[in-house]
Design an enzyme around this catalytic site. Structure first.
Site, mmCIF file in Angstrom:
data_model
loop_
_atom_site.group_PDB
_atom_site.id
_atom_site.type_symbol
_atom_site.label_atom_id
_atom_site.label_comp_id
_atom_site.label_asym_id
_atom_site.label_seq_id
_atom_site.Cartn_x
_atom_site.Cartn_y
_atom_site.Cartn_z
ATOM 1 N N HIS A 144 -2.675 -0.985 -4.814
ATOM 2 C CA HIS A 144 -4.127 -0.866 -4.924
ATOM 3 C C HIS A 144 -4.539 0.597 -4.849
ATOM 4 O O HIS A 144 -3.743 1.448 -4.420
ATOM 5 C CB HIS A 144 -4.834 -1.678 -3.825
ATOM 6 C CG HIS A 144 -4.527 -1.224 -2.435
ATOM 7 N ND1 HIS A 144 -5.027 -0.063 -1.889
ATOM 8 C CD2 HIS A 144 -3.760 -1.780 -1.464
ATOM 9 C CE1 HIS A 144 -4.606 0.081 -0.661
ATOM 10 N NE2 HIS A 144 -3.819 -0.943 -0.373
ATOM 11 N N SER B 243 0.831 -1.201 0.000
ATOM 12 C CA SER B 243 0.000 0.000 0.000
ATOM 13 C C SER B 243 0.869 1.256 0.000
ATOM 14 O O SER B 243 1.643 1.464 -0.928
ATOM 15 C CB SER B 243 -0.949 -0.045 1.200
ATOM 16 O OG SER B 243 -1.921 0.960 1.123
#
Length: 225
Positions: free
Chosen positions: A140, A117
């Site tokens: 993501h 992330s």
């Protein structure tokens, strides 16, 4: 006359040892110079304290002054960042990443285990990035937990935050904007989510990370720079 008992005191731990315990930092000393080692583990904690769930965290208010001190210390040759984190606060992660990217001293990052992330910008922020073959990186879109107001302004804000991350990652690595966006929006990789998981060799092939390697590779690069 009775003998006086000698007082036995515990020797104080060296400052470097205390830093290792408190902040996960240490110094590597060679003839070529000193390298400051910083670990970023667990979740990146931002303005709000993480709940006491037992998860380890890296506090950005600790890391920022440490980085400033490393940059201003003439006795430190370079910085090695060891990464094994699960992401965390976007603003705090970007603040740390921007500071690393703006340093004039040689900086190297090494992904061990994983850097997920917001850990992706942290990994690419260094001048040279390394990843262990077994390490993973999750890419993501931006996501928030808690109350979300269902208004156009909210989604516009998400888009702008996402754009900041995309610009930083593509500006500090060799991955193309198209490949990064495709990986972020992939729907067949993660259960109940969108995004992609990249392992060491794939991250290098895509240009996200500079090269496969380990501790020796990262240190040798720092001392040769």
């Amino acid at each position: 006359m009775a003998d006086m008992e000698q007082e036995h005191t515990q020797p104080e731990a060296p400052a470097n040892t205390q830093n290792l315990v408190d902040l996960g930092t240490s110094l590597i000393q060679r003839e070529e110079g000193r390298v400051y080692v910083l670990t970023i583990v667990g979740q990146i904690e931002g303005h709000q304290l993480l709940p006491p769930s037992g998860m380890k965290s890296t506090k950005y208010e600790h890391v920022l002054p440490l980085l400033a001190a490393v940059e201003g210390d003439p006795d430190i040759h370079g910085l090695l960042i060891l990464l094994n984190n699960a992401g965390g606060d976007v603003e705090a992660g970007l603040a740390i990443a921007e500071l690393i990217a703006s340093m004039s001293k040689p900086t190297a990052s090494l992904v061990l285990g994983g850097s997920h992330s917001i850990g992706v910008p942290l990994a690419v922020a260094a001048r040279r990035s390394f990843i262990a073959p077994s390490a993973a990186m999750t890419v993501h879109p931006v996501r928030l937990t808690g109350l979300v107001i269902g208004a156009p302004q909210t989604f516009y804000y998400f888009e702008r935050v996402q754009e900041r991350i995309v610009r930083f990652v593509t500006g500090n690595s060799h991955i193309s904007r198209e490949d990064l966006t495709r990986l972020m929006l992939r729907t067949d990789e993660l259960a109940a989510d969108v995004g992609s998981i990249l392992y060491g060799e794939e991250a290098v092939q895509l240009g996200l990370i500079d090269q496969l390697g380990g501790l020796t590779d990262a240190l040798n690069w720092l001392y040769q720079t």
